[in-house]
Design an enzyme around this catalytic site. Structure first.
Site, PDB file in Angstrom:
ATOM      1  N   MET A 151       0.841  -1.217   0.000  1.00 47.82           N
ATOM      2  CA  MET A 151       0.000   0.000   0.000  1.00 47.82           C
ATOM      3  C   MET A 151       0.879   1.274   0.000  1.00 47.82           C
ATOM      4  O   MET A 151       0.879   2.001   0.967  1.00 47.82           O
ATOM      5  CB  MET A 151      -0.931  -0.024   1.223  1.00 47.82           C
ATOM      6  N   GLN A 187     -10.908   3.314   0.216  1.00 50.64           N
ATOM      7  CA  GLN A 187     -10.620   4.623   0.798  1.00 50.64           C
ATOM      8  C   GLN A 187     -11.521   5.687   0.176  1.00 50.64           C
ATOM      9  O   GLN A 187     -12.081   6.528   0.885  1.00 50.64           O
ATOM     10  CB  GLN A 187      -9.148   4.979   0.589  1.00 50.64           C
ATOM     11  N   THR A 213       2.302   1.731   5.902  1.00 49.59           N
ATOM     12  CA  THR A 213       1.678   2.900   5.304  1.00 49.59           C
ATOM     13  C   THR A 213       1.186   3.789   6.437  1.00 49.59           C
ATOM     14  O   THR A 213       0.707   3.283   7.458  1.00 49.59           O
ATOM     15  CB  THR A 213       0.493   2.518   4.396  1.00 49.59           C
ATOM     16  N   ASN A 214       1.311   5.101   6.264  1.00 49.92           N
ATOM     17  CA  ASN A 214       0.794   6.029   7.278  1.00 49.92           C
ATOM     18  C   ASN A 214      -0.725   6.028   7.324  1.00 49.92           C
ATOM     19  O   ASN A 214      -1.337   5.947   8.392  1.00 49.92           O
ATOM     20  CB  ASN A 214       1.286   7.455   6.982  1.00 49.92           C
ATOM     21  N   THR A 215      -1.352   6.110   6.139  1.00 48.94           N
ATOM     22  CA  THR A 215      -2.805   6.298   6.072  1.00 48.94           C
ATOM     23  C   THR A 215      -3.561   5.208   6.818  1.00 48.94           C
ATOM     24  O   THR A 215      -4.514   5.496   7.557  1.00 48.94           O
ATOM     25  CB  THR A 215      -3.267   6.341   4.608  1.00 48.94           C
ATOM     26  N   CYS A 236       3.820  10.154   4.415  1.00 50.53           N
ATOM     27  CA  CYS A 236       3.346   9.133   3.487  1.00 50.53           C
ATOM     28  C   CYS A 236       4.576   8.334   3.106  1.00 50.53           C
ATOM     29  O   CYS A 236       5.631   8.913   2.801  1.00 50.53           O
ATOM     30  CB  CYS A 236       2.696   9.745   2.250  1.00 50.53           C
ATOM     31  N   THR A 237       4.469   7.019   3.118  1.00 52.11           N
ATOM     32  CA  THR A 237       5.661   6.197   2.912  1.00 52.11           C
ATOM     33  C   THR A 237       6.237   6.318   1.505  1.00 52.11           C
ATOM     34  O   THR A 237       7.363   5.905   1.267  1.00 52.11           O
ATOM     35  CB  THR A 237       5.368   4.721   3.243  1.00 52.11           C
ATOM     36  N   GLU A 238       5.474   6.906   0.561  1.00 48.22           N
ATOM     37  CA  GLU A 238       6.008   7.145  -0.775  1.00 48.22           C
ATOM     38  C   GLU A 238       6.744   8.480  -0.905  1.00 48.22           C
ATOM     39  O   GLU A 238       7.526   8.657  -1.851  1.00 48.22           O
ATOM     40  CB  GLU A 238       4.889   7.119  -1.833  1.00 48.22           C
TER      41      GLU A 238
END
Length: 229
Positions: A10, A52, A83-85, A196-198
């Site tokens: 994710m 989401q 993932t943060n979200t 955000c991990t991206e």
């Protein structure tokens, strides 16, 4: 070494960063040919992204709880949500097993406080910037978060989903993100959380003139600490 369980996919782009960070650090600390004993459940991000958009957090909770149980049954000794979200439902995922859940905001808060900061910018998906789960977790540790204005939040969210999650790293978007950091610095931010991990694919700590906190790397280091404890 203790076995680490990862709920990933994710997106898979950032999950790959977790794999690299964790194994490189285990190798650095232990030497030789050591690498981390990892268990991974990698989800189909399209399904999660659709849920989401629909606001169906109940179904997402079921999916991540199932993943956590799979990790527990495989012999993992701790769980990370990569993932943060999706930390919006971290308490429910934690409750699905007896395993400890290593929370991304705890690793981040430790680093922010160690740097002596109390007010930081928070960049991430709309969910992370606009909903309270991340900001409240950090506020409980004495850290206040500033987020971009509405057009800024829309742009950061667009860059994450339309570019970074697809492996696209564009210089124009990087400059746009740096501009958001600079605007938040002007409002009093002392540092910036890449929430955000991206985002670490585009921004680096120090971009925009503020110390940066890469949640992907910080979370991965917390996993290594647990693995080697």
């Amino acid at each position: 070494m203790k076995k680490i369980g990862l709920i990933g996919g994710m997106s898979w782009e950032s999950t790959a960063l977790y794999y690299q960070h964790i194994n490189r650090e285990v190798s650095r600390r232990r030497g030789g040919l050591h690498s981390a004993p990892l268990h991974l459940v990698s989800l189909d991000f399209q399904e999660i992204a659709d849920l989401q958009k629909q606001g169906d957090w109940a179904r997402m909770t079921e999916i991540l709880q199932t993943a956590a149980r799979q990790l527990a049954n495989s012999g993992a000794e701790a769980v990370l949500i990569c993932t943060n979200t999706m930390h919006r439902i971290a308490p429910q995922v934690q409750a699905a097993t007896d395993l400890p859940l290593l929370h991304i905001a705890d690793a981040t808060a430790d680093a922010v406080l160690a740097a002596g900061l109390s007010q930081v910018a928070l960049l991430g998906t709309r969910f992370t910037m606009e909903q309270a789960f991340m900001r409240d977790h950090l506020a409980a540790r004495g850290i206040q978060c500033l987020v971009p204005d509405e057009p800024g939040r829309a742009e950061v969210h667009r860059i994450i989903f339309e570019e970074l999650c697809r492996g696209q790293v564009l210089d124009a978007s990087r400059q746009s993100l740096i501009a958001q950091v600079q605007q938040l610095a002007a409002r009093g931010a002392q540092g910036v959380i890449l929430g955000c991990t991206e985002l670490t694919m585009s921004l680096q700590p120090g971009d925009g003139g503020l110390p940066g906190f890469d949640t992907t790397a910080l979370h991965a280091m917390a996993a290594v600490d647990f693995c080697l404890s």
